[in-house]
Design a protein around this motif. Sequence first.
Motif, PDB file in Angstrom:
ATOM      1  N   MET A 142      12.586  37.604  50.236  1.00 30.29           N
ATOM      2  CA  MET A 142      14.034  36.956  50.637  1.00 30.29           C
ATOM      3  C   MET A 142      14.572  35.167  50.221  1.00 30.29           C
ATOM      4  SD  MET A 142      16.956  36.950  52.523  1.00 30.29           S
ATOM      5  CE  MET A 142      17.812  36.386  53.952  1.00 30.29           C
ATOM      6  N   LEU A 143      12.778  35.038  50.227  1.00 29.88           N
ATOM      7  CA  LEU A 143      12.763  34.212  49.862  1.00 29.88           C
ATOM      8  C   LEU A 143      12.580  33.345  48.168  1.00 29.88           C
ATOM      9  CD1 LEU A 143       8.955  32.486  51.514  1.00 29.88           C
ATOM     10  CD2 LEU A 143      11.889  31.847  51.843  1.00 29.88           C
ATOM     11  N   TRP A 144      12.505  34.443  47.108  1.00 29.81           N
ATOM     12  CA  TRP A 144      12.848  34.258  46.024  1.00 29.81           C
ATOM     13  C   TRP A 144      14.311  34.553  45.692  1.00 29.81           C
ATOM     14  CZ3 TRP A 144       9.856  33.040  42.157  1.00 29.81           C
ATOM     15  CH2 TRP A 144       8.737  33.263  41.832  1.00 29.81           C
ATOM     16  N   LEU A 145      14.995  35.026  46.585  1.00 29.19           N
ATOM     17  CA  LEU A 145      16.693  35.407  46.629  1.00 29.19           C
ATOM     18  C   LEU A 145      17.331  34.612  47.020  1.00 29.19           C
ATOM     19  CD1 LEU A 145      18.130  38.679  48.009  1.00 29.19           C
ATOM     20  CD2 LEU A 145      17.856  37.942  45.968  1.00 29.19           C
ATOM     21  N   LYS A 146      17.083  33.739  47.786  1.00 27.75           N
ATOM     22  CA  LYS A 146      17.100  32.130  48.173  1.00 27.75           C
ATOM     23  C   LYS A 146      17.254  31.440  47.768  1.00 27.75           C
ATOM     24  CE  LYS A 146      17.156  30.940  52.838  1.00 27.75           C
ATOM     25  NZ  LYS A 146      16.374  30.474  54.009  1.00 27.75           N
ATOM     26  N   PHE A 191      16.437  31.535  44.108  1.00 28.08           N
ATOM     27  CA  PHE A 191      17.457  31.561  42.907  1.00 28.08           C
ATOM     28  C   PHE A 191      19.402  31.800  43.515  1.00 28.08           C
ATOM     29  CE2 PHE A 191      14.220  33.636  40.913  1.00 28.08           C
ATOM     30  CZ  PHE A 191      13.962  33.666  39.608  1.00 28.08           C
ATOM     31  N   HIS A 192      19.486  31.943  44.873  1.00 30.44           N
ATOM     32  CA  HIS A 192      20.455  31.261  44.964  1.00 30.44           C
ATOM     33  C   HIS A 192      20.945  29.842  45.177  1.00 30.44           C
ATOM     34  CE1 HIS A 192      23.958  31.444  47.826  1.00 30.44           C
ATOM     35  NE2 HIS A 192      23.555  30.473  48.408  1.00 30.44           N
ATOM     36  N   ILE A 193      19.696  28.788  45.074  1.00 29.54           N
ATOM     37  CA  ILE A 193      20.053  27.174  45.398  1.00 29.54           C
ATOM     38  C   ILE A 193      20.537  27.420  43.734  1.00 29.54           C
ATOM     39  CG2 ILE A 193      18.539  25.471  46.005  1.00 29.54           C
ATOM     40  CD1 ILE A 193      17.544  26.925  48.555  1.00 29.54           C
TER      41      ILE A 193
END
Length: 139
Positions: free
Chosen positions: A1-5, A7-9
């Motif tokens: 989830m932190l990787w997704l967050k 890359f989202h940012i």
Amino acid sequence: MLWLKAFHIIFVVCWFAGLFYLPRIFVYYAASEQQAVREQLAVMARKLYRFVTPFMVIAVALGIVMIAMNPDYYLAARWMWLKLGGVACLIVYHIICGRYVRAINDHRNQHNHVFYRFFNEVPVLFLFAIVILAIVKPF
């Protein structure tokens, strides 16, 4: 989830860089009286719009994936719905920028530099609101 967050940012930041600079090109275009300068700015606007549009798509897609990973939490949060409303407004703003890019490249621009100066400030307001909603979660 932190990787997704993360890359989202990253993609949100890249998208916002375009949303901040593209209307500034519109200001310069509308203020210029030299045809050669206007032609160069029209090309710059077209290329920048094409460059940042995928960032918008990826940022939104990553956001949807994060919501899908924990829908009970995100879809029940009022701050998230307000944030999504802000994102929807930014998507509309992005599309309007695309229309202005097309008008400028087709020599149909109908706005002056003062209009574009005000138009240029819109994403700043949404950035403040969205970041506060996402970090502070006031509701």
